[in-house]
Design a protein around this motif. Structure first.
Motif, mmCIF file in Angstrom:
data_model
loop_
_atom_site.group_PDB
_atom_site.id
_atom_site.type_symbol
_atom_site.label_atom_id
_atom_site.label_comp_id
_atom_site.label_asym_id
_atom_site.label_seq_id
_atom_site.Cartn_x
_atom_site.Cartn_y
_atom_site.Cartn_z
ATOM 1 N N UNK A 50 39.401 51.568 37.395
ATOM 2 C CA UNK A 50 39.447 50.236 37.995
ATOM 3 C C UNK A 50 41.941 50.320 37.798
ATOM 4 N N UNK A 51 42.055 49.957 39.172
ATOM 5 C CA UNK A 51 43.878 50.017 39.338
ATOM 6 C C UNK A 51 44.070 49.075 38.746
ATOM 7 N N UNK A 52 45.006 48.768 37.525
ATOM 8 C CA UNK A 52 44.997 47.439 37.096
ATOM 9 C C UNK A 52 45.660 46.658 37.981
ATOM 10 N N UNK A 53 46.753 47.225 38.654
ATOM 11 C CA UNK A 53 47.214 45.845 39.521
ATOM 12 C C UNK A 53 45.947 45.785 40.608
ATOM 13 N N UNK A 54 44.950 46.588 41.283
ATOM 14 C CA UNK A 54 44.427 45.537 41.837
ATOM 15 C C UNK A 54 43.325 44.861 40.792
ATOM 16 N N UNK A 55 42.901 44.748 40.216
ATOM 17 C CA UNK A 55 42.044 44.187 38.681
ATOM 18 C C UNK A 55 42.609 42.698 38.488
ATOM 19 N N UNK A 56 44.707 43.047 37.874
ATOM 20 C CA UNK A 56 45.233 41.735 38.229
ATOM 21 C C UNK A 56 45.480 40.947 38.748
ATOM 22 N N UNK A 57 45.378 41.275 40.755
ATOM 23 C CA UNK A 57 45.227 40.321 41.623
ATOM 24 C C UNK A 57 43.446 40.076 41.747
ATOM 25 N N UNK A 58 43.104 40.698 41.022
ATOM 26 C CA UNK A 58 41.706 39.823 41.774
ATOM 27 C C UNK A 58 41.629 38.408 40.254
ATOM 28 N N UNK A 59 41.860 39.200 39.581
ATOM 29 C CA UNK A 59 41.911 37.910 38.195
ATOM 30 C C UNK A 59 43.191 37.100 38.989
ATOM 31 N N UNK A 60 43.977 37.125 39.726
ATOM 32 C CA UNK A 60 44.788 35.751 40.041
ATOM 33 C C UNK A 60 44.076 35.128 40.966
ATOM 34 N N UNK A 61 43.183 35.879 41.630
ATOM 35 C CA UNK A 61 42.455 35.010 42.920
ATOM 36 C C UNK A 61 41.230 33.940 41.783
ATOM 37 N N UNK A 62 40.744 34.452 40.723
ATOM 38 C CA UNK A 62 40.098 33.513 39.874
ATOM 39 C C UNK A 62 40.760 32.440 39.047
ATOM 40 N N UNK A 63 41.977 32.078 39.641
ATOM 41 C CA UNK A 63 42.749 31.172 39.122
ATOM 42 C C UNK A 63 42.200 29.690 39.675
ATOM 43 N N UNK A 64 41.772 28.665 38.190
ATOM 44 C CA UNK A 64 40.768 27.717 38.878
ATOM 45 C C UNK A 64 39.148 27.932 38.743
ATOM 46 N N UNK A 65 39.014 29.181 39.101
ATOM 47 C CA UNK A 65 37.527 29.187 38.865
ATOM 48 C C UNK A 65 36.580 29.408 38.186
ATOM 49 N N UNK A 66 37.607 30.542 36.703
ATOM 50 C CA UNK A 66 36.990 30.896 35.895
ATOM 51 C C UNK A 66 38.174 30.649 34.523
ATOM 52 N N UNK A 67 38.062 30.417 32.672
ATOM 53 C CA UNK A 67 38.774 29.321 32.416
ATOM 54 C C UNK A 67 39.176 30.776 31.258
ATOM 55 N N UNK A 68 39.096 31.700 31.187
ATOM 56 C CA UNK A 68 39.364 32.798 30.207
ATOM 57 C C UNK A 68 39.698 34.458 30.276
ATOM 58 N N UNK A 89 50.614 38.722 30.753
ATOM 59 C CA UNK A 89 50.683 38.445 32.258
ATOM 60 C C UNK A 89 49.473 37.699 33.076
ATOM 61 N N UNK A 90 47.953 38.024 32.079
ATOM 62 C CA UNK A 90 46.874 37.200 32.509
ATOM 63 C C UNK A 90 47.382 35.715 31.448
ATOM 64 N N UNK A 91 47.895 35.760 30.499
ATOM 65 C CA UNK A 91 47.887 34.287 30.173
ATOM 66 C C UNK A 91 49.134 33.706 31.043
ATOM 67 N N UNK A 92 49.650 34.065 31.673
ATOM 68 C CA UNK A 92 51.097 32.864 32.303
ATOM 69 C C UNK A 92 50.702 32.830 33.624
ATOM 70 N N UNK A 93 49.154 33.304 34.357
ATOM 71 C CA UNK A 93 48.160 32.700 34.943
ATOM 72 C C UNK A 93 47.684 31.114 34.765
ATOM 73 N N UNK A 94 47.479 31.304 33.487
ATOM 74 C CA UNK A 94 46.965 29.629 32.571
ATOM 75 C C UNK A 94 45.358 30.277 32.461
ATOM 76 N N UNK A 95 45.387 31.174 32.027
ATOM 77 C CA UNK A 95 44.005 31.904 31.328
ATOM 78 C C UNK A 95 43.892 31.488 30.016
ATOM 79 N N UNK A 96 42.574 31.459 28.945
ATOM 80 C CA UNK A 96 43.199 31.778 27.532
ATOM 81 C C UNK A 96 42.489 33.477 27.208
ATOM 82 N N UNK A 97 43.150 34.061 26.666
ATOM 83 C CA UNK A 97 43.036 34.995 25.970
ATOM 84 C C UNK A 97 41.597 34.834 25.504
#
Length: 232
Positions: A50-68, A89-97
């Motif tokens: 998996x491309x880490x950059x594309x995965x990160x952009x997908x994670x960004x699209x889950x803001x407000x839909x997922x918690x962690x 970087x994921x934590x900065x989006x507001x997700x729990x880790x």
């Protein structure tokens, strides 16, 4: 970010970070060779699928839909530098880790701890059986070191035991539970072994089923911890 090697992704789960809606990233590489490993394709370190950059952009699209977001493996802490950077970087989006770990890298856990909110720590067998199960003579001591390190953070965690009847007898499970209770563990999860290899026999399948449903053991363990989960 591009240095992290991701070998799998689960886009939605309610069990991998208890009490939270989460996604799971599976990182490649693991120092153990457990007999019942369900992700053997992740054991050897290699380039991720998996491309880490594309995965990160997908994670960004889950803001407000997922918690962690949970980092699993393999053993995620094997990629400590890349993992910690990605977690930040994921934590900065507001997700729990969350982090699933076998505890083999206590030093790396110490480094990652400031960026992790919860861990699921695998307690794989009794001390005596650890080498046969994991292929490592030092895995048990390192797991205990990781437990001690995480407990010192005061953050939440869960100890998880997979009941492969080839390595964990009912008495072994009680021994592990007693050790965890003595160490102050509050959240204890027992996972039924699901046979899925050609080497598994009908006897293994039957033993796994019978061991998981022993009322006296379940009742005893249920009294030892604040929270006990039996995962089938």
């Amino acid at each position: 970010m591009s240095d992290i090697q991701i070998g799998g992704l689960v886009s939605f789960t309610t069990i991998d970070y208890p009490g939270n809606l989460a996604a799971v990233l599976f990182l490649v590489g693991c120092p153990l060779r457990c007999a019942y490993c369900s992700n053997p394709h992740l054991l050897s370190f290699r380039s991720g699928d998996y491309d880490p950059i594309k995965v990160f952009e997908w994670i960004r699209s889950r803001v407000g839909k997922l918690e962690a977001i949970v980092f699993s493996g393999g053993e995620a802490l094997m990629q400590s530098d890349a993992l910690i950077q990605y977690m930040q970087q994921v934590r900065q989006l507001g997700f729990k880790i969350g982090l699933h770990t076998n505890g083999f890298y206590p030093e790396n856990l110490t480094r990652a701890a400031p960026f992790v909110d919860w861990i699921g720590l695998d307690y794989k067998a009794t001390r005596e059986k650890y080498p046969d199960l994991t292929g490592q003579n030092i895995a048990y001591n390192r797991m205990i070191d990781s437990l001690n390190i995480w407990q010192s953070t005061g953050k939440d965690y869960e100890i998880r035991v997979t009941c492969d009847p080839r390595f964990i007898s009912p008495n072994d499970l009680l021994t592990i539970a007693n050790d965890c209770a003595t160490r102050g563990v509050k959240n204890f999860a027992i996972q039924k072994y699901i046979p899925h290899f050609e080497t598994d026999t009908d006897n293994t399948t039957s033993a796994a089923r019978e061991q998981f449903f022993i009322p006296d053991i379940k009742n005893t363990i249920n009294t030892m911890f604040e929270n006990v989960i039996w995962r089938e």
